[in-house]
Design a protein around this motif. Sequence first.
Motif: not given
Length: 343
Positions: A71-98
């Motif tokens: 996940i961190w790698k893809q955020l980096t590849d998409y060149a996400l800066d500090r003003h981006a947002v991650l929208l976590v769509l899933g159950g508790g596994v994704l929520g905790d990890m995302g």
Amino acid sequence: MLPDNILFSADPSNDLLAFLNKKNYSKVVVLTDENTREHCYPALQQKLPDHFVIEVKSGEEQKNLETCVLIWKQLTDYALDRHAVLLVLGGGVLGDMGGFCAATYKRGIDFILIPTTLLAQVDASIGGKLGVDFDHFKNHIGVFQQPALTLLYTGFLKTLPVAELRSGFAEVIKHTLISDKDMWDTIRKKSLQEQDWDGLLKHSVAFKADVTTQDPKEKGLRKILNAGHTIGHAVESYLLASGHRILHGEAIALGLIAEGFIARERNMLSHDDFQSIAAYILAVYGKVDLNEKQIAEAAQLTVQDKKNKGNKILCVLQEGIGRARWDCEINFDEVKEALSFYQ
Ligand code: NAD
Ligand code: ZN
């Protein structure tokens, strides 16, 4: 009063869009697994502004640092800066990890939790605990951090497998048993399929949010949310370690009965109230069969619970229905007796 970062929604795509418009994030990235991408993402996709999707594999066994690296790698590849947002769509596994990945990427970017399982809606997405499993220890690496928004939409439950619905329902029962007798009387008149999820969710979420706001780091009161978990979690760990399958909520359901039995033996819970709890839970969950050896070995795990102090087993016990004490001490023999009674 609900914290203002929790929103119940009848129209998640519009509510999400309104929130994103207000915030003006530099980029939007959506984290899904294969199931939520198929069943939940289409409900949001069209109204979402320009965005990327990251898909990881579903399952607790994916909730680890290796997946975080992806996940961190893809955020980096998409060149996400500090003003981006991650929208976590899933159950508790994704929520905790995302949430954990967002809270640590560039020292923390905003994240939005859109929980899609009942367990995540009533439990995992409330209270700010984020993290992953590590070296066979559950939730061993993590942080406390609140999402910018938790968006709750019960429409997602329509595609959830019934076993997952039943699993999450145990946390609803738990919240009700420790906080609201009237609610319990409403719940117990209905089967799993007949429940009014919108009504139950509002109640359950408000309760958990209130407790976790009062005690965010689990110094005291928040321990009340461990009702059913001292014995339930021990049985769950024992069975999983010995190659059996059991869902978390099924184990917690068993734990609520066993701990209720101890409360009854101590005259904290009346016979009738105990019967009402046990009969309803057994009707919804059926019985988990345990032989004598399994009972003794599962009971032994309660002694080793990391939440204990010294040799005392800390446990939440019901004081009637709708109230509980979080600072009770029980012993190994009581646990064994409760699990034997349950058989
Ligand atoms: P999960 O996230 O594994 O989801 C269960 C399954 O349902 C997955 O296969 C998922 O892909 C699928 N799914 C999700 N939404 C769906 C939908 N709408 N339709 C069809 N399928 C869907 O499991 P869970 O029970 O939601 O969460 C368990 C996790 O939550 C555990 O890792 C636990 O540690 C964590 N948890 C965290 C907290 C907390 O305070 N942070 C509290 C309780 C539990
Ligand atoms: Zn639980």
